[in-house]
Design a protein around this motif. Structure first.
Motif, mmCIF file in Angstrom:
data_model
loop_
_atom_site.group_PDB
_atom_site.id
_atom_site.type_symbol
_atom_site.label_atom_id
_atom_site.label_comp_id
_atom_site.label_asym_id
_atom_site.label_seq_id
_atom_site.Cartn_x
_atom_site.Cartn_y
_atom_site.Cartn_z
ATOM 1 N N UNK A 98 0.851 -1.193 0.000
ATOM 2 C CA UNK A 98 0.000 0.000 0.000
ATOM 3 C C UNK A 98 0.892 1.251 0.000
ATOM 4 N N UNK A 99 1.947 1.211 0.842
ATOM 5 C CA UNK A 99 2.864 2.357 0.958
ATOM 6 C C UNK A 99 3.494 2.664 -0.401
ATOM 7 N N UNK A 100 3.928 1.623 -1.117
ATOM 8 C CA UNK A 100 4.577 1.846 -2.421
ATOM 9 C C UNK A 100 3.583 2.408 -3.442
ATOM 10 N N UNK A 101 2.339 1.887 -3.414
ATOM 11 C CA UNK A 101 1.301 2.427 -4.321
ATOM 12 C C UNK A 101 1.075 3.911 -4.046
ATOM 13 N N UNK A 102 0.995 4.258 -2.747
ATOM 14 C CA UNK A 102 0.783 5.664 -2.373
ATOM 15 C C UNK A 102 1.972 6.532 -2.813
ATOM 16 N N UNK A 103 3.179 6.015 -2.636
ATOM 17 C CA UNK A 103 4.368 6.795 -3.012
ATOM 18 C C UNK A 103 4.369 7.060 -4.522
ATOM 19 N N UNK A 104 4.002 6.034 -5.313
ATOM 20 C CA UNK A 104 3.941 6.233 -6.765
ATOM 21 C C UNK A 104 2.890 7.278 -7.133
ATOM 22 N N UNK A 105 1.756 7.244 -6.418
ATOM 23 C CA UNK A 105 0.687 8.234 -6.641
ATOM 24 C C UNK A 105 1.195 9.635 -6.270
ATOM 25 N N UNK A 106 1.913 9.721 -5.145
ATOM 26 C CA UNK A 106 2.429 11.019 -4.671
ATOM 27 C C UNK A 106 3.503 11.576 -5.608
ATOM 28 N N UNK A 107 4.337 10.664 -6.157
ATOM 29 C CA UNK A 107 5.416 11.122 -7.045
ATOM 30 C C UNK A 107 4.841 11.830 -8.275
ATOM 31 N N UNK A 108 3.722 11.298 -8.761
ATOM 32 C CA UNK A 108 3.073 11.920 -9.928
ATOM 33 C C UNK A 108 2.512 13.310 -9.609
ATOM 34 N N UNK A 109 2.418 13.624 -8.325
ATOM 35 C CA UNK A 109 1.887 14.936 -7.899
ATOM 36 C C UNK A 109 2.974 15.837 -7.319
ATOM 37 N N UNK A 110 4.198 15.667 -7.808
ATOM 38 C CA UNK A 110 5.339 16.515 -7.439
ATOM 39 C C UNK A 110 5.654 16.523 -5.941
ATOM 40 N N UNK A 111 5.544 15.319 -5.331
ATOM 41 C CA UNK A 111 6.053 15.121 -3.964
ATOM 42 C C UNK A 111 7.500 14.666 -4.123
ATOM 43 N N UNK A 112 8.441 15.186 -3.305
ATOM 44 C CA UNK A 112 9.848 14.834 -3.558
ATOM 45 C C UNK A 112 10.527 14.049 -2.442
ATOM 46 N N UNK A 113 9.824 13.746 -1.370
ATOM 47 C CA UNK A 113 10.392 12.868 -0.336
ATOM 48 C C UNK A 113 9.307 12.369 0.596
ATOM 49 N N UNK A 114 9.595 11.238 1.255
ATOM 50 C CA UNK A 114 8.642 10.626 2.186
ATOM 51 C C UNK A 114 9.357 10.446 3.522
ATOM 52 N N UNK A 115 8.771 11.009 4.575
ATOM 53 C CA UNK A 115 9.388 10.897 5.896
ATOM 54 C C UNK A 115 8.658 9.837 6.724
ATOM 55 N N UNK A 116 9.442 8.957 7.339
ATOM 56 C CA UNK A 116 8.979 7.924 8.269
ATOM 57 C C UNK A 116 7.633 7.295 7.860
ATOM 58 N N UNK A 117 7.617 6.548 6.737
ATOM 59 C CA UNK A 117 6.340 5.984 6.277
ATOM 60 C C UNK A 117 5.781 4.909 7.199
ATOM 61 N N UNK A 118 6.662 4.094 7.776
ATOM 62 C CA UNK A 118 6.170 2.925 8.512
ATOM 63 C C UNK A 118 6.660 2.949 9.964
ATOM 64 N N UNK A 119 6.026 2.145 10.839
ATOM 65 C CA UNK A 119 6.437 2.119 12.245
ATOM 66 C C UNK A 119 7.922 1.765 12.410
ATOM 67 N N UNK A 120 8.498 2.284 13.490
ATOM 68 C CA UNK A 120 9.926 2.108 13.771
ATOM 69 C C UNK A 120 10.343 0.632 13.740
ATOM 70 N N UNK A 121 9.452 -0.252 14.263
ATOM 71 C CA UNK A 121 9.863 -1.668 14.334
ATOM 72 C C UNK A 121 9.705 -2.416 12.999
ATOM 73 N N UNK A 122 9.131 -1.792 11.971
ATOM 74 C CA UNK A 122 8.994 -2.468 10.671
ATOM 75 C C UNK A 122 10.232 -2.199 9.804
ATOM 76 N N UNK A 123 11.364 -2.707 10.264
ATOM 77 C CA UNK A 123 12.655 -2.404 9.638
ATOM 78 C C UNK A 123 12.775 -3.058 8.258
ATOM 79 N N UNK A 124 12.454 -4.356 8.167
ATOM 80 C CA UNK A 124 12.608 -5.060 6.885
ATOM 81 C C UNK A 124 11.657 -4.487 5.829
#
Ligand code: MG
Length: 388
Positions: free
Chosen positions: A231-257
């Protein structure tokens, strides 16, 4: 022998001779032409303060209208340095915990602010946590030492002030009409930062609403709000098309992998905020995130922030400098490292209604440093009384 080389050797010889009899603080002071008066002692004072927010500030897991702060001051030999601790609730500190920490600090055991390495190590050893409390002393110490030297820290560190980036201006989660109004208010800023992570419908409404007003660059902060990497990757692709240039802390701290997978597949850089608190977090984040967001209240202040810049650059990681809702005191301190970062999120002072300092300014959207010594601030509110 050419004169300039002879003069250099003469100066080097004098410095070596001086090194034999002076301690490092005295050599440092001598180099900058400042006399260390050994009879003088550093004195720390502190007072609680409440930053009133201009708008209700809402992120994915809370909302608030004020931020508790503690202001610090260190006086020494006729000089005064100011510092600040800002305590948004998620940081786990309060005015009470900061005041309790500061009551334990004894700077009288050090002969001058130039014993910084020892002072910082002493401050860090007093308790395990209290990073904002530690930062409040570190900032005042840097302000003080810089004022004695007569130079701002960006210059002492050899940074190029013209390389400061634009700051982003934060728009919190809100109703469509409020988002529109806030976007219009953000007109002086060239980058907008948006807090997302409330769900697809709300997140897309936020971006679409901003895009109905402006096409300027958007940075997005999820504050750990996405739990599914696809879901996060789909959202990032959607955001990139709308001139978003970075994503800060998308997922919880413990979701390292999951975060590492996302960073590997994301077309946009992924920056660690909650996952990166202090210097020793950086090594384990290499390969998980594209870069880190340095905040003084997380990392205990400028002394450690400077080291974090060097380590991240050595690891070829990107850099961002951020802040809490705080006065121009802590924001101006953070701005000292802005020449080395790709993104600056230094709008904390602009979000509060009762700033009691003036300092770093945003000029044409850009973080603009001055030659004012220390952290480059002036106390503007005469009602702030450290003697009370
Ligand atoms: Mg953040």
């Amino acid at each position: 022998m050419p004169t300039n080389r002879r003069n250099f050797l003469k100066a080097a010889g004098a410095l070596t001779a001086a090194a034999a009899v002076l301690n490092p603080a005295e050599i440092f002071a001598k180099t900058f032409g400042t006399k260390i008066n050994k009879s003088k002692k550093m004195q720390l004072s502190f007072i609680p303060y409440t930053a009133q927010l201009r708008h209700v500030f809402r992120i994915s897991h809370n909302a608030r209208t004020s931020t508790p702060i503690v202001l610090t001051r260190i006086t020494y030999d006729g000089y005064t340095g100011y510092g600040e601790a800002s305590m948004p609730p998620y940081l786990g500190e309060s005015q009470a915990s900061v005041l309790a920490y500061l009551k334990r600090v004894d700077l009288g055991q050090f002969s001058s602010p130039f014993e910084m390495e020892d002072i910082i190590s002493y401050l860090d050893g007093i308790t395990t946590h209290n990073t904002a409390a530690k930062a409040s002393v570190d900032i005042a110490l840097h302000d003080l030492a810089g004022k004695i030297i007569g130079q701002p820290w960006w210059k002492i560190w050899g940074f190029d002030a013209s390389k400061c980036p634009n700051t982003s201006y934060t728009i919190g989660l809100a109703e469509e009409n409020v988002v529109k109004q806030k976007t219009e208010e953000a007109a002086p800023y060239k980058v907008i930062k948006v807090k997302l992570g409330m769900g697809e419908k709300t997140d897309k409404m936020m971006i679409n609403t901003i895009r109905s007003v402006t096409d300027k660059v958007i940075c997005v902060d999820i504050n750990q709000g996405w739990k599914d990497k696809h879901y996060a990757l789909d959202m990032i692709n959607w955001l990139k098309e709308r001139n978003v240039n970075m994503i800060e802390q998308p997922m919880p701290v413990d979701m390292v992998d999951e975060t590492a997978w996302l960073t590997e597949n994301s077309p946009l850089p992924i920056i660690a905020d909650e996952s990166c608190q202090r210097l020793d977090d950086i090594l384990k984040l290499k390969g998980v995130f594209s870069g880190i967001n340095i905040k003084l209240m997380k990392c205990t202040g400028l002394f450690e922030a400077r080291k974090m810049v060097t380590l991240a650059e050595t690891l070829h990681m990107m850099l961002m400098v951020g802040c809490m809702t705080e006065t121009s005191c802590a924001v101006s301190a953070a701005a000292q490292i802005a020449p080395r970062v790709q993104w600056a999120d230094l709008d904390g002072n602009l979000l509060i209604a009762n700033d009691c300092f003036s300092g770093m300014k945003i000029v044409n959207g850009k973080v603009t440093l001055t030659d004012k010594p220390g952290i480059g601030i002036t106390k503007t509110d005469k009602n702030i009384n450290f003697e009370a």
